[in-house]
Design an enzyme around this catalytic site. Structure first.
Site, PDB file in Angstrom:
ATOM      1  N   LYS A 161     -15.430 -14.668 -12.389  1.00 58.21           N
ATOM      2  CA  LYS A 161     -16.592 -14.368 -11.212  1.00 58.21           C
ATOM      3  C   LYS A 161     -15.844 -13.583 -10.265  1.00 58.21           C
ATOM      4  O   LYS A 161     -14.544 -14.119  -9.823  1.00 58.21           O
ATOM      5  CB  LYS A 161     -17.125 -15.456 -10.827  1.00 58.21           C
ATOM      6  CG  LYS A 161     -18.485 -15.266 -10.063  1.00 58.21           C
ATOM      7  CD  LYS A 161     -19.579 -14.857 -11.146  1.00 58.21           C
ATOM      8  CE  LYS A 161     -20.957 -15.290 -10.746  1.00 58.21           C
ATOM      9  NZ  LYS A 161     -21.908 -15.050 -11.924  1.00 58.21           N
TER      10      LYS A 161
ATOM     11  N   THR B 238     -19.578 -17.994 -15.973  1.00 65.98           N
ATOM     12  CA  THR B 238     -19.049 -17.675 -14.630  1.00 65.98           C
ATOM     13  C   THR B 238     -19.713 -18.050 -13.462  1.00 65.98           C
ATOM     14  O   THR B 238     -19.061 -18.182 -12.345  1.00 65.98           O
ATOM     15  CB  THR B 238     -18.964 -16.181 -14.734  1.00 65.98           C
ATOM     16  OG1 THR B 238     -20.340 -15.401 -14.568  1.00 65.98           O
ATOM     17  CG2 THR B 238     -18.231 -15.643 -15.954  1.00 65.98           C
TER      18      THR B 238
ATOM     19  N   ARG C  13       5.441  13.400  17.161  1.00 73.85           N
ATOM     20  CA  ARG C  13       3.992  13.194  16.501  1.00 73.85           C
ATOM     21  C   ARG C  13       3.367  12.029  16.555  1.00 73.85           C
ATOM     22  O   ARG C  13       4.012  11.051  16.775  1.00 73.85           O
ATOM     23  CB  ARG C  13       3.982  13.925  15.153  1.00 73.85           C
ATOM     24  CG  ARG C  13       4.896  13.025  14.071  1.00 73.85           C
ATOM     25  CD  ARG C  13       4.898  13.537  12.555  1.00 73.85           C
ATOM     26  NE  ARG C  13       5.371  12.232  11.781  1.00 73.85           N
ATOM     27  CZ  ARG C  13       5.761  12.255  10.466  1.00 73.85           C
ATOM     28  NH1 ARG C  13       5.146  12.984   9.780  1.00 73.85           N
ATOM     29  NH2 ARG C  13       6.278  11.236   9.785  1.00 73.85           N
TER      30      ARG C  13
ATOM     31  N   GLN D 105       8.597   7.402   5.217  1.00 69.99           N
ATOM     32  CA  GLN D 105       9.416   6.726   4.224  1.00 69.99           C
ATOM     33  C   GLN D 105      10.415   5.726   4.886  1.00 69.99           C
ATOM     34  O   GLN D 105      10.813   4.778   4.553  1.00 69.99           O
ATOM     35  CB  GLN D 105      10.143   7.808   3.560  1.00 69.99           C
ATOM     36  CG  GLN D 105       9.436   8.654   2.381  1.00 69.99           C
ATOM     37  CD  GLN D 105       8.632   9.942   2.950  1.00 69.99           C
ATOM     38  OE1 GLN D 105       8.355   9.778   4.017  1.00 69.99           O
ATOM     39  NE2 GLN D 105       8.343  10.858   2.073  1.00 69.99           N
TER      40      GLN D 105
ATOM     41  N   HIS E 175      -2.942  11.825   9.078  1.00 68.68           N
ATOM     42  CA  HIS E 175      -2.433  12.824   9.733  1.00 68.68           C
ATOM     43  C   HIS E 175      -3.403  12.836  11.033  1.00 68.68           C
ATOM     44  O   HIS E 175      -4.653  12.706  10.856  1.00 68.68           O
ATOM     45  CB  HIS E 175      -2.394  14.125   9.140  1.00 68.68           C
ATOM     46  CG  HIS E 175      -1.518  14.043   7.787  1.00 68.68           C
ATOM     47  ND1 HIS E 175      -0.328  13.896   7.822  1.00 68.68           N
ATOM     48  CD2 HIS E 175      -1.904  14.152   6.437  1.00 68.68           C
ATOM     49  CE1 HIS E 175       0.154  13.784   6.457  1.00 68.68           C
ATOM     50  NE2 HIS E 175      -0.839  13.978   5.822  1.00 68.68           N
TER      51      HIS E 175
HETATM   52  O1  LIG Z   1       6.844  11.162   7.259  1.00 70.81           O
HETATM   53  C1  LIG Z   1       6.690  12.111   6.449  1.00 70.81           C
HETATM   54  N1  LIG Z   1       6.931  12.171   5.111  1.00 70.81           N
HETATM   55  C2  LIG Z   1       6.715  13.021   4.362  1.00 70.81           C
HETATM   56  O2  LIG Z   1       7.136  13.070   3.149  1.00 70.81           O
HETATM   57  C3  LIG Z   1       5.634  13.970   4.817  1.00 70.81           C
HETATM   58  N2  LIG Z   1       5.257  15.379   4.185  1.00 70.81           N
HETATM   59  C4  LIG Z   1       4.599  16.008   5.127  1.00 70.81           C
HETATM   60  O3  LIG Z   1       3.781  16.899   5.070  1.00 70.81           O
HETATM   61  N3  LIG Z   1       4.586  15.151   6.369  1.00 70.81           N
HETATM   62  C5  LIG Z   1       5.414  14.163   6.252  1.00 70.81           C
HETATM   63  N4  LIG Z   1       5.691  13.216   7.156  1.00 70.81           N
END
Ligand SMILES: O=c1[nH]c(=O)c2[nH]c(=O)[nH]c2[nH]1
Length: 282
Positions: free
Chosen positions: A11, A56, A175, A218, A246
């Site tokens: 379920k 269920t 940014r 990353q 973004h």
């Molecule tokens: O932190 C980011 N990693 C990316 O791999 C990436 N690619 C992108 O266009 N902007 C960003 N910003």
């Protein structure tokens, strides 16, 4: 020749709200539960024989009945009880898994005081757990969080990336960094103060997100994973997904205005998609 390769059933989206009534205040939990069973269900699929099928509908009732008697406060502990209840009553079941998504309710503050019995939905963030056990086996507990929406307005840049004939992105030292974090981690022990551990892990990740001098999503994701592993010895690995939501700087030059990183368009689509699994070296 055709055969049944794999099957499971159960379920999904069983919605449960539990109020724990203490003398002076109440606790509130809202859980969405999924129960899935694997086992000896071949005759149901091949012959239409339901004699080994726990309905269920009964699983749904079990979720509510056990919630009434359970003393568990952490959803991981309740999920363990539910798994064991189902395994104990159903020898035809080879393994049971319970996934719970917990909605964030926060106690309302009224006139500066925490209210004993009024609550506010915190956010769209979910706390999650998936608990699985095979008959006679050990618990496998994978907990996590989903849709933890974060944004920082300083200490984020993106520079030094590949530039080729298709590059239009400008380098930036400053940014906005918006994301909705999903994370999952496996506990190495089935007996923990799960709520305390979760709080430590989440706060470690939040602290790092806020303080990190980010050169990319990353890098910040990795730093958040590292801080989670440092904060919680009971995990060896964590998987984190962080979309890059973004926020685009608006070009105001057409109106003879400057835009010193103040006016942005938040966008959902398309978004960057950054994912990594980070673990202790063995
Ligand atoms: O932190 C980011 N990693 C990316 O791999 C990436 N690619 C992108 O266009 N902007 C960003 N910003």
């Amino acid at each position: 020749m055709i055969e049944l390769a794999e099957n499971r059933y159960g379920k999904s989206r069983v919605r449960l709200m539990k109020v724990t009534r203490h003398a002076h205040d109440h606790d509130l939990r809202e859980w969405t539960v999924q129960v899935l069973l694997k086992g000896d269900f071949e005759t149901a699929h091949l012959d239409g024989d339901n004699s080994k099928i726990l309905p269920t509908d009964t699983m749904k009732n079990t979720v509510y009945s056990l919630a009434r008697t359970s003393k568990a406060t952490a959803m991981e502990d309740y999920a363990k009880e539910l798994v064991d209840f189902l395994l104990g009553r159903n020898p035809q079941v080879s393994s049971a898994s319970v996934r719970i998504e917990s909605t964030m309710w926060k106690r309302l503050t009224v006139d500066g005081e925490p209210h004993p019995s009024a609550f506010m939905r915190g956010s769209g963030e979910l706390q999650t757990t998936s608990v699985e056990r095979a008959q006679g086996g050990n618990f496998h507990i994978l907990s996590g969080l989903d849709n933890l929406v974060l944004l920082k307005t300083a200490n984020s840049g993106f520079e030094g990336y590949i530039k080729d004939s298709l590059t239009t992105l400008s380098e930036t030292k400053d940014r906005l960094f918006g994301t909705a974090v999903t994370a999952e981690w496996h506990y190495t022990s089935p007996d923990l103060d799960f709520d305390a551990v979760r709080t430590n892990l989440r706060e470690a990740m939040l602290r790092t997100f806020a303080n990190h001098n980010s050169k990319s999503v990353q890098q910040t994701l990795y730093a958040m994973a590292e801080s989670a592993l440092e904060a919680v010895p009971a995990i060896n690995e964590i998987e984190i997904t962080m979309p890059n939501k973004h926020c685009l700087l608006v070009d105001l030059s057409r109106f003879n205005q400057d835009n010193p990183n103040e006016i942005f368009v938040p966008t959902d689509e398309p978004h960057g998609y950054i994912e990594a699994r980070v673990r202790r070296k063995s």
